[in-house]
Scaffold this active site. Structure first.
Site, short mmCIF file in Angstrom:
data_model
loop_
_atom_site.label_atom_id
_atom_site.label_comp_id
_atom_site.label_asym_id
_atom_site.label_seq_id
_atom_site.Cartn_x
_atom_site.Cartn_y
_atom_site.Cartn_z
N ASP A 96 0.83 -1.20 -0.10
CA ASP A 96 0.00 -0.01 0.00
C ASP A 96 0.76 1.23 0.21
O ASP A 96 0.60 2.00 0.84
CB ASP A 96 -0.89 -0.10 1.32
CG ASP A 96 -1.76 1.10 1.33
OD1 ASP A 96 -2.21 1.70 0.32
OD2 ASP A 96 -2.32 1.39 2.56
N ASN B 37 7.14 -6.97 7.52
CA ASN B 37 5.91 -6.34 8.02
C ASN B 37 4.69 -7.18 7.20
O ASN B 37 4.92 -7.19 6.16
CB ASN B 37 5.88 -4.80 7.63
CG ASN B 37 4.52 -4.34 7.74
OD1 ASN B 37 4.23 -3.77 8.91
ND2 ASN B 37 3.54 -4.13 6.80
N GLU B 38 3.81 -7.60 8.19
CA GLU B 38 2.61 -8.26 7.69
C GLU B 38 2.68 -9.18 6.63
O GLU B 38 2.10 -9.03 5.58
CB GLU B 38 1.67 -7.12 7.34
CG GLU B 38 1.04 -6.25 8.45
CD GLU B 38 -0.03 -5.54 8.04
OE1 GLU B 38 -0.51 -5.59 6.88
OE2 GLU B 38 -0.52 -4.52 8.97
N ASN C 142 0.27 -4.66 14.19
CA ASN C 142 -0.52 -3.73 13.33
C ASN C 142 -1.99 -4.08 13.54
O ASN C 142 -2.37 -5.29 13.00
CB ASN C 142 -0.10 -3.75 11.96
CG ASN C 142 1.29 -3.25 11.66
OD1 ASN C 142 1.88 -2.95 12.74
ND2 ASN C 142 1.74 -3.64 10.47
N TYR D 241 -6.36 -2.82 13.03
CA TYR D 241 -7.26 -1.99 12.84
C TYR D 241 -8.50 -2.38 13.21
O TYR D 241 -9.72 -2.14 12.55
CB TYR D 241 -7.18 -1.80 11.23
CG TYR D 241 -6.04 -1.21 10.72
CD1 TYR D 241 -5.55 0.09 10.69
CD2 TYR D 241 -4.80 -1.98 10.61
CE1 TYR D 241 -4.57 0.65 10.41
CE2 TYR D 241 -3.32 -1.33 10.03
CZ TYR D 241 -3.55 0.09 10.19
OH TYR D 241 -2.27 0.59 9.73
N GLU E 104 1.26 -0.22 14.15
CA GLU E 104 0.36 0.53 13.41
C GLU E 104 -1.07 0.55 14.12
O GLU E 104 -1.59 -0.45 14.60
CB GLU E 104 0.09 -0.13 12.07
CG GLU E 104 1.42 0.09 11.23
CD GLU E 104 1.26 -0.34 9.56
OE1 GLU E 104 -0.12 -0.56 9.10
OE2 GLU E 104 2.21 -0.76 9.02
N TRP F 144 -0.27 5.06 12.71
CA TRP F 144 -0.19 4.94 11.13
C TRP F 144 -1.16 5.95 10.72
O TRP F 144 -2.27 5.92 10.75
CB TRP F 144 -0.77 3.57 10.90
CG TRP F 144 -0.35 3.42 9.44
CD1 TRP F 144 -1.30 3.33 8.51
CD2 TRP F 144 0.79 3.02 8.60
NE1 TRP F 144 -0.49 3.27 7.06
CE2 TRP F 144 0.62 2.92 7.45
CE3 TRP F 144 2.24 2.86 9.15
CZ2 TRP F 144 1.72 2.75 6.41
CZ3 TRP F 144 3.32 2.61 8.45
CH2 TRP F 144 2.91 2.41 7.02
C1 BDP Z 1 -1.16 -2.27 7.05
C2 BDP Z 1 0.18 -1.89 6.19
C3 BDP Z 1 0.21 -0.70 5.62
C4 BDP Z 1 -0.95 0.03 5.25
C5 BDP Z 1 -2.01 -0.05 6.23
C6 BDP Z 1 -3.33 0.64 5.87
O1 BDP Z 1 1.19 -2.35 6.99
O2 BDP Z 1 1.32 -0.66 4.94
O3 BDP Z 1 -0.84 1.34 4.74
O4 BDP Z 1 -2.27 -1.44 6.90
O5 BDP Z 1 -4.40 -0.21 5.29
O6 BDP Z 1 -1.88 -3.39 6.46
O7 BDP Z 1 -3.62 1.78 5.95
#
Ligand code: BDP
Length: 615
Positions: free
Chosen positions: A174, A409-410, A468, A470, A506, A551
């Site tokens: 991304d 990362n991920e 990370n 969300y 993140e 993030w």
């Molecule tokens: C994570 C990734 C990062 C993305 C972020 C997103 O590590 O590179 O930009 O989510 O979705 O999965 O904003």
């Protein structure tokens, strides 16, 4: 190759400026020997350092991924060329480069974001005469490269159900796939016998060990100078290692980023053959009893995942922006950041040493996907992964600001079926062990995505865990109470399972500046603030959490996709570095947070001279 330095024994010339450029979408350049003469036809000017996508957008190159030729000319004064070796040093070519001088093939390098160099001496024209330099840069990526990418024509990319994931230009990550000579290009003159590498290790009691590589086995002397240039230690050796001691050393840390200089000389009797000054700082980072200790005090990291991404410049060296980003981090109360998702410009690292920021240094192993359950099939990727780690270590080993290596990362972001198995587990163990074999003094971090939670195989291979998450954004959106609960439960389970310190590397919400709402509404500034504060509340309540990186520091360019409005908008700052509302809340939060020791805070910013700053 050492960072370019000029002194009584060495000279360096910066080749920054407007070069000539020609894209090669049909790959004719090699057969037609474009390296042998001045580029003609569809050639343009391009500023180097810089990526082609933003500069040459109107020439159809916005989304161009492929080969492109860059050329310039230079002259070297006779006093420099005679009796010296002449080198080229390219601080980064994203992602592969081949170099010719005066029509002669000089060498190639694979892997973006890393410096490399070649000796030019035998290919130079006479002193004072013009030399023609040609560099072919290829920004193509594959499943075996770092970063990794898929061929959009491939079967794998075109399996049913994959369409919704397609990005334009096609990437597995991304952020925008900029190509070009993105960092400085220098000509370096060294003596015939020269110092090729310096490695400095130190301990808090002032013991310093300097390892030196050179073109010839001769005497090495090392003088340690303090910040005022006063000698505080010295030593010499007939071999490659000099050990010495500084009495009552001043430590390096965010509140006092004290740097010493190791002045290394290569000698033949009394004559100095070559000399190089390398900065270093004395500090220690270790993991003990579920905590991360920096100079023996518990560390709490406040800060961001970042990107090298700027308006107009794209991904290209931009020194004023580097400084401004550090000033903004100071203003907001950040003490650290991660070089997500690739190594940043060494100018950033050098500045971090001076300004006192702590850096998690990440290799470009972002969203790795595996295509087989057989470990042997993964070897080509593994070899490139190790090579990238070795080069990163070689470049950044002496920076006191670099406190951890992030090896990935991920992985498995794209949910391929080949992941939670012995092959990937063994893959990451090898990467981890290899990193530790290079450097046992810095904790190694592996960063996971949400799907496999505490069972993610990658978490077996690290000293400290990065996750990370969300919750409240990509999963169960909007409900922040539930998000806080899910995050807290997962953190507790993960710590129980591994007993390793955890950092949230993140968390963030896309936010369009100027969007507001009185209710929980995604994309508004209020939602970003509420989301961020909820995560901070959950994390700070847990002693095993040693940091929170929001993030992202700033909005950044990414390929086109229905989930993005041109930019990834999770920035606390806009792409041109203005604060969204959350920035003021974060500032209050981090400034008041007593988990951050005063020693671990970079110096505060000063209020405006003429009028009071906005609170
Ligand atoms: C994570 C990734 C990062 C993305 C972020 C997103 O590590 O590179 O930009 O989510 O979705 O999965 O904003």
């Amino acid at each position: 190759m050492l960072y370019p330095q000029q002194n009584n024994y060495r000279a360096t010339f910066d080749l920054s400026g407007y070069w000539r450029f020609k894209a090669d979408p049909k790959q004719q350049g090699h057969a037609e020997k474009w390296y042998a003469k001045k580029l003609d036809g569809d050639a343009h000017s391009i500023a180097i350092p810089g990526s082609w996508n933003e500069q040459l957008t109107e020439q159809g190159l916005r989304n161009f991924v492929g080969k492109a030729w860059h050329e310039t000319t230079f002259k070297i004064p006779g006093v420099v060329q005679e009796n010296n070796r002449i080198w080229i040093r390219i601080a980064a070519a994203d992602h592969a480069a081949e170099v010719w001088l005066n029509g002669n093939y000089v060498g190639d390098h694979y892997g973006g974001y890393m410096p490399f160099g070649f000796e030019l001496t035998e290919f130079l024209n006479k002193p004072g005469e013009e030399n023609h330099l040609s560099v072919c840069v290829d920004s193509t990526l594959t499943m075996h490269t770092l970063p990794q990418d898929v061929d959009p024509e491939s079967e794998q990319y075109n399996t049913p159900g994959y369409e919704r994931r397609h990005l334009f230009p096609a990437t597995r990550f991304d952020f925008f796939p900029y190509g070009g000579l993105t960092r400085s290009v220098n000509i370096v003159a060294t003596p015939k016998e020269y110092i090729s590498d310096i490695k400095i290790e130190s301990t808090l009691d002032g013991k310093v060990r300097v390892g030196v590589s050179s073109s010839i086995d001769k005497e090495i002397t090392v003088q340690i100078l303090d910040a005022e240039g006063v000698e505080v230690g010295s030593g010499n050796s007939a071999g490659a290692t000099v050990e010495l001691k500084i009495d009552h050393p001043k430590l390096w840390g965010p509140s006092q980023p004290y740097l010493y200089i190791a002045r290394v000389s290569l000698k033949d009797g009394d004559a100095i053959l070559d000399q190089y000054d390398e900065d270093f700082g004395i500090r220690e980072i270790k993991v003990e009893g579920g905590k991360v200790l920096f100079n023996n005090e518990p560390l709490f990291m406040s800060g961001f995942g970042k990107h090298e991404d700027f308006p107009i410049v794209g991904r290209g060296q931009f020194r004023p922006a580097y400084l401004r980003d550090y000033e903004l981090m100071r203003w907001i109360g950040a003490n650290s950041y991660r070089t997500s998702h690739y190594p940043y410009d060494e100018e950033m690292m050098r500045l971090a040493d001076r300004m006192g920021f702590l850096v998690i240094d990440e290799v470009a192993a972002v969203s790795l996907g595996f295509w087989s359950n057989d470990f042997d099939d993964l070897k080509p990727l593994l070899d490139n992964h190790k090579k990238a780690i070795k080069e990163l270590y070689e470049r950044d080993k002496n920076h006191p600001s670099v406190i951890s290596w992030s090896i990935t990362n991920e992985p498995n972001l794209w949910a391929e079926e080949y992941y939670q198995n012995e092959a990937s587990s063994r893959y990451f163990k090898e990467v981890y062990e290899y990193t530790k074999s290079l450097d046992s003094s810095r904790p190694v971090m592996s960063i996971s995505m949400a799907a496999h939670k505490e069972n993610d195989v990658v978490l077996e291979s690290c000293d400290v865990i990065g996750i990370n998450r969300y919750y409240g954004w990509y999963t169960k959106p909007v409900d922040l109470e539930q998000a806080g609960k899910d995050l807290g439960d997962e953190l507790d389970r993960t710590f129980k399972k591994y007993g390793k310190p955890i950092m949230i590397t993140e968390f963030g919400a896309d936010t369009v500046e100027g969007m507001h709402s009185t209710t929980a509404q995604m994309f508004t500034e209020e939602f970003q603030t509420a989301f961020t504060l909820k995560y901070l509340e959950v994390m700070t309540a847990r002693d095993f959490v040693f940091g929170s990186h929001v993030w992202n520091f700033a909005d950044f360019m990414t390929p086109q996709h229905f989930r993005r409005v041109i930019l990834n908008k999770k920035g606390v700052f806009t792409r041109d570095r203005n604060p969204k509302s959350v920035a003021f809340k974060l500032r209050e939060y981090w400034h008041d947070l007593d988990k951050i020791s005063d020693e671990h805070r970079p110096k505060k910013s000063k209020p405006g001279f003429l009028v009071q700053d906005v609170k």
